[in-house]
Design a protein around this motif. Sequence first.
Motif, PDB file in Angstrom:
ATOM      1  N   GLY A  59      10.527 -18.174  35.351  1.00  0.00           N
ATOM      2  CA  GLY A  59       9.127 -18.168  34.968  1.00  0.00           C
ATOM      3  C   GLY A  59       8.948 -17.820  33.497  1.00  0.00           C
ATOM      4  N   LYS A  60       7.721 -17.656  33.107  1.00  0.00           N
ATOM      5  CA  LYS A  60       7.427 -17.323  31.719  1.00  0.00           C
ATOM      6  C   LYS A  60       7.636 -15.824  31.484  1.00  0.00           C
ATOM      7  N   PRO A  61       8.258 -15.459  30.383  1.00  0.00           N
ATOM      8  CA  PRO A  61       8.453 -14.024  30.096  1.00  0.00           C
ATOM      9  C   PRO A  61       7.118 -13.336  29.865  1.00  0.00           C
ATOM     10  N   ASN A  62       7.059 -12.102  30.310  1.00  0.00           N
ATOM     11  CA  ASN A  62       5.839 -11.317  30.186  1.00  0.00           C
ATOM     12  C   ASN A  62       5.992 -10.372  28.997  1.00  0.00           C
ATOM     13  N   ASN A  63       5.579 -10.810  27.827  1.00  0.00           N
ATOM     14  CA  ASN A  63       5.670 -10.004  26.608  1.00  0.00           C
ATOM     15  C   ASN A  63       4.269  -9.819  26.030  1.00  0.00           C
ATOM     16  N   PRO A  64       3.581  -8.735  26.407  1.00  0.00           N
ATOM     17  CA  PRO A  64       2.195  -8.552  25.958  1.00  0.00           C
ATOM     18  C   PRO A  64       2.064  -8.216  24.476  1.00  0.00           C
ATOM     19  N   VAL A  65       3.172  -7.809  23.841  1.00  0.00           N
ATOM     20  CA  VAL A  65       3.117  -7.427  22.429  1.00  0.00           C
ATOM     21  C   VAL A  65       4.026  -8.334  21.622  1.00  0.00           C
ATOM     22  N   SER A  66       3.526  -8.860  20.529  1.00  0.00           N
ATOM     23  CA  SER A  66       4.316  -9.691  19.622  1.00  0.00           C
ATOM     24  C   SER A  66       4.233  -9.079  18.234  1.00  0.00           C
ATOM     25  N   LEU A  67       5.392  -8.711  17.673  1.00  0.00           N
ATOM     26  CA  LEU A  67       5.412  -8.068  16.362  1.00  0.00           C
ATOM     27  C   LEU A  67       5.074  -9.063  15.257  1.00  0.00           C
ATOM     28  N   SER A  68       4.356  -8.597  14.300  1.00  0.00           N
ATOM     29  CA  SER A  68       3.990  -9.443  13.156  1.00  0.00           C
ATOM     30  C   SER A  68       4.617  -8.887  11.881  1.00  0.00           C
ATOM     31  N   GLY A  69       4.645  -9.684  10.857  1.00  0.00           N
ATOM     32  CA  GLY A  69       5.098  -9.231   9.551  1.00  0.00           C
ATOM     33  C   GLY A  69       6.575  -9.407   9.291  1.00  0.00           C
ATOM     34  N   LYS A  70       7.283 -10.143  10.124  1.00  0.00           N
ATOM     35  CA  LYS A  70       8.724 -10.321   9.918  1.00  0.00           C
ATOM     36  C   LYS A  70       8.960 -11.337   8.801  1.00  0.00           C
ATOM     37  N   PRO A  71       9.594 -10.922   7.704  1.00  0.00           N
ATOM     38  CA  PRO A  71       9.847 -11.853   6.597  1.00  0.00           C
ATOM     39  C   PRO A  71      10.829 -12.947   6.999  1.00  0.00           C
ATOM     40  N   SER A  72      10.754 -14.062   6.363  1.00  0.00           N
ATOM     41  CA  SER A  72      11.674 -15.165   6.622  1.00  0.00           C
ATOM     42  C   SER A  72      13.108 -14.723   6.336  1.00  0.00           C
ATOM     43  N   GLY A  73      13.997 -14.935   7.277  1.00  0.00           N
ATOM     44  CA  GLY A  73      15.412 -14.598   7.108  1.00  0.00           C
ATOM     45  C   GLY A  73      15.749 -13.147   7.413  1.00  0.00           C
ATOM     46  N   ALA A  74      14.740 -12.344   7.760  1.00  0.00           N
ATOM     47  CA  ALA A  74      15.002 -10.933   8.050  1.00  0.00           C
ATOM     48  C   ALA A  74      15.732 -10.782   9.384  1.00  0.00           C
ATOM     49  N   LYS A  75      16.602  -9.783   9.442  1.00  0.00           N
ATOM     50  CA  LYS A  75      17.348  -9.501  10.663  1.00  0.00           C
ATOM     51  C   LYS A  75      16.823  -8.214  11.287  1.00  0.00           C
TER      52      LYS A  75
END
Length: 684
Positions: free
Chosen positions: A153-169
């Motif tokens: 089924g679809k993963p249940n992830n109520p929170v999505s982090l923002s602000g991740k720079p391109s190429g960041a690990k």
Amino acid sequence: MKKLIGICLILTGMIPTIVNADSQLDVLESKNIFDIEYAADLTINPDGDTIYFVRHYMDIQTDRKLGNIWSVNTKSKNMLPVTTGDHLDFNPILSPDGNKLAFISTRTGKPQIYMTWLTTGKTAKLTNLTSSPSGLSWSPDGKHIAFSMFVEGKPNNPVSLSGKPSGAKWAESAVFIDDVYYRFDGGGYSVPGSTELFVLSADGGTPRQLTNDKFDNSGNLSWSKQSDVIYFAANRSENRDFAPLNSDIFAISVATGDITQITDRDGPDASPIVSPDGKYIAYIGFDDKRKNYANANVYVKQLSNAETVFVSEGLDRSIDAIAWDKNGRNLYIQYDDMGKTVLALQSARTVDKRTILSDKLGGQSYGRPYTGAEFAVSDSGKVAITFSNPQRPADVGLVEKNTTTQLTYLNDDALGHKSLANIEEIWFKSSADGQDIQGWIAYPPGFDKSKKYPLVLEIHGGPVTAYGPHFSMEIQLYAAAGNVVLYVNPRGSSSYGQEFAHSIDKNYPSQDYDDLMSGVDAVIEKGFVDTQQLFVTGGSGGGTLAAWIVGHTQRFAAAVVAKPVINWYSFVLTADFYPYFYQYWFNGKPWDNLEEYMRYSPISYVGNVTTPTMLLTGESDHRTPISESEQFYQALKIQGVESAMVRIPGASHSIYRKPSNLMAKVDYILWWFDQHKPKNEGDN
């Protein structure tokens, strides 16, 4: 129960004296685990002249259990390979006409459905599935195969982090869990989804999904005679997470997907199988009384009017498997009785009318001597079985006209030149209340009754399971090291009736301790045991009892406690199947019954322990989590008791799934016992 008249012990045969022939044979070693094979997944053709089975073997290069499909002729006993390769082929099922064999194989990596045309020997891959299929079932017209498969089924992830720079690990994403069941022993942490039913053309192609809901629809699948309906078992109740045994039988239309409920009660109904004439459905189930155990019974329901007959009434044993005979008048039933697995013919119309056909079934639990077997029925009435021999893992056998014949000898090359333990039955009375208890003694090769031997008490898990006169690599290796080995079915074990199993209901450990100690005393009375060299071990429930024993006696020189429950309070709150444990093994929730939980917890008696004790558990065990072992280990250290802990990386509760892990388990146990044997003057 077996009646004992005037004596405490009943033995099957005389105590062996000196077995001189053993001196010419090789001693069994733990590395020989990689040499053994066993039979499983039986299917038999309509005429009953050919049995197909999976020939399992241990691959020493990959440390995995693999297997290919073989056939054996029931008259000539000639064997032929059907599939070959370093992979696992399993779940073979013959088409109704006996000309095609469908099966599942890992030969391309992920399990897929394959077909072999037996007249030509040609094999083809039928599917390209994204998950593993299970429970293959042919339609009577031979046009389709039904199966179950997990659909993610679809993963249940109520929170999505923002602000991740391109190429960041960044670190791996957090995992959000709100399911009741979120991890399973042997499977790890679960992903969203459900098990659904599918139907596949016998010519291959894209399977069609029949169910698409939040319920798990799996288990044995049985088609209607017209090939238009499939019967299955599922727990489709809204409260299914906290009513884990409440499954019912359902019917689904292959054309429309419409589902009809066939049975309805508080308790499990499972293993549906339609009669040859299509008029009846047989199934296994019981009324759930929230006890630690209940006999699984056989019922036959008439589909036209829902009239139901409890056909196994009066049989105080639990039914494991059923199959119709060709004419639909009788059912073949399999159940355990006093440590043996029995095949019987049960009338489908008359209550309590049955005939025992064989008690030679078993041999599939090659690690420890548990009961458990398979059978498959032909139209001719010949029945294929997994054949049990105390000195061999499961072979293929045939039951015909109440006669059992062994057809294969898969391990004679690996074990025929080995000196193995003789297994002997023993009955004794428990010191608790005179209860009759059954067990078995494994005598070391070259046994001489005039000498003194160390004694190893090995205890089964479950706790409602049963040992029996079946092959066990662990028991054989303990005996090969020069030990007399005792294994026992104390009260609470299955195969002795419901009352015997209920004796530990909300009361475990009960008088199991008395039963086990009485067994040790009975063997000591025979005069060949060195009482300074008594050792005890056991796994799962057997580990719990081993920990209980060292908290209640100092008679053992050393103990190995494998994958135990040490603290019932913490166990219920960390085990994978916790909604079941607190309802069926206790009288309520831990915080409402603290005294009860702790009274039956070995941790409560750790202050009494002086016995050198080693803990052994898989690090990925979600059934009896390793935190249970860690509690006892640390408590023993605080107490100043000589102790050690062995952690098996990546191993689940079923440690023996990897052959090398089974080797490690046995070798560590024998090493620990050897460290605590009395030393003679001058020994290092």
